[in-house]
Motif scaffolding. Structure first.
Motif, short mmCIF file in Angstrom:
data_model
loop_
_atom_site.label_atom_id
_atom_site.label_comp_id
_atom_site.label_asym_id
_atom_site.label_seq_id
_atom_site.Cartn_x
_atom_site.Cartn_y
_atom_site.Cartn_z
N LEU A 67 17.99 -6.25 -91.40
CA LEU A 67 18.22 -6.37 -92.84
C LEU A 67 19.59 -5.84 -93.24
N LEU A 68 20.03 -4.77 -92.59
CA LEU A 68 21.37 -4.25 -92.87
C LEU A 68 22.43 -5.25 -92.40
N SER A 69 22.16 -5.96 -91.32
CA SER A 69 23.08 -7.02 -90.87
C SER A 69 23.17 -8.11 -91.93
N VAL A 70 22.01 -8.49 -92.48
CA VAL A 70 21.99 -9.52 -93.52
C VAL A 70 22.77 -9.05 -94.74
N GLN A 71 22.53 -7.81 -95.17
CA GLN A 71 23.23 -7.28 -96.35
C GLN A 71 24.74 -7.28 -96.17
N SER A 72 25.20 -7.08 -94.94
CA SER A 72 26.64 -7.04 -94.69
C SER A 72 27.19 -8.40 -94.28
N GLY A 73 26.36 -9.45 -94.38
CA GLY A 73 26.82 -10.80 -94.08
C GLY A 73 26.93 -11.10 -92.59
N GLN A 74 26.37 -10.24 -91.74
CA GLN A 74 26.41 -10.45 -90.29
C GLN A 74 25.13 -11.18 -89.86
N ASN A 76 24.49 -13.66 -87.82
CA ASN A 76 24.24 -13.91 -86.40
C ASN A 76 23.63 -12.67 -85.73
N ARG A 77 24.06 -11.50 -86.17
CA ARG A 77 23.46 -10.26 -85.64
C ARG A 77 22.01 -10.14 -86.11
N GLY A 78 21.77 -10.52 -87.35
CA GLY A 78 20.40 -10.54 -87.87
C GLY A 78 19.53 -11.49 -87.07
N ILE A 79 20.08 -12.65 -86.76
CA ILE A 79 19.34 -13.65 -85.96
C ILE A 79 18.93 -13.04 -84.62
N CYS A 102 18.40 -16.04 -92.41
CA CYS A 102 19.60 -15.99 -91.57
C CYS A 102 20.01 -17.39 -91.12
N TYR A 103 19.01 -18.18 -90.73
CA TYR A 103 19.32 -19.56 -90.32
C TYR A 103 19.95 -20.33 -91.48
N LEU A 104 19.40 -20.18 -92.68
CA LEU A 104 19.98 -20.87 -93.84
C LEU A 104 21.44 -20.48 -94.03
N GLU A 105 21.70 -19.19 -93.93
CA GLU A 105 23.05 -18.68 -94.17
C GLU A 105 24.03 -19.09 -93.08
N THR A 106 23.52 -19.55 -91.94
CA THR A 106 24.40 -19.99 -90.85
C THR A 106 24.30 -21.51 -90.65
N ASP A 107 23.92 -22.21 -91.72
CA ASP A 107 23.86 -23.68 -91.72
C ASP A 107 22.94 -24.25 -90.65
#
Length: 138
Positions: A67-74, A76-79, A102-107
């Motif tokens: 979740l912290l990865s998602v919050q910081s826009g990382q 792929n790390r979240g995935i 995460c998948y949505l955010e990475t197209d």
């Protein structure tokens, strides 16, 4: 403010308990998350990473790092984090939702849709998770 004071009191209590029971990964994870919310969030992140190094399967710490990865826009790390958790428990619908985001955010819309559909159709999933997945599908 009162919220900051309560946060400080919670952190102090968790610091005491963690010192008394250093092997308790739940306490260490909770303490790390109270530290993440302060002016030194990296100290909390490092603490979460220590928990995961100690027990790579400790779900709560891995979820929080994801979740912290998602919050910081990382994303792929979240995935990486969320896919690892799903390999251990393929019916963890909360993790499935985070992975879908995460998948949505990475197209990766097709992968996200599969996960959201699975959550939306799962009778055992939390109703709030099902509703959120349904919103993403729409």
């Amino acid at each position: 403010s009162q919220i900051r004071q309560l946060g400080n009191e919670a952190r102090e209590l968790l610091e005491y308990l963690t010192a008394e029971m250093p092997e308790n990964l739940t306490l260490k994870t909770w303490l790390a998350m109270t530290i993440v919310a302060t002016q030194s969030p990296m100290v909390g992140v490092q603490m979460l990473q220590e928990v995961v190094e100690s027990d790579p399967d400790f779900r709560e710490a891995v979820v929080n790092l994801g979740l912290l990865s998602v919050q910081s826009g990382q994303y792929n790390r979240g995935i990486e984090r969320f896919e690892g958790l799903l390999q251990k428990d393929s019916l963890d619908y909360e993790v499935m939702l985070y992975l879908g985001i995460c998948y949505l955010e990475t197209d990766q819309q097709a992968e996200a849709r599969i996960l959201f559909e699975e959550i939306a159709q799962a009778p055992i999933a939390d109703p709030a998770l099902r509703a959120t997945a349904q919103q993403y599908l729409e």
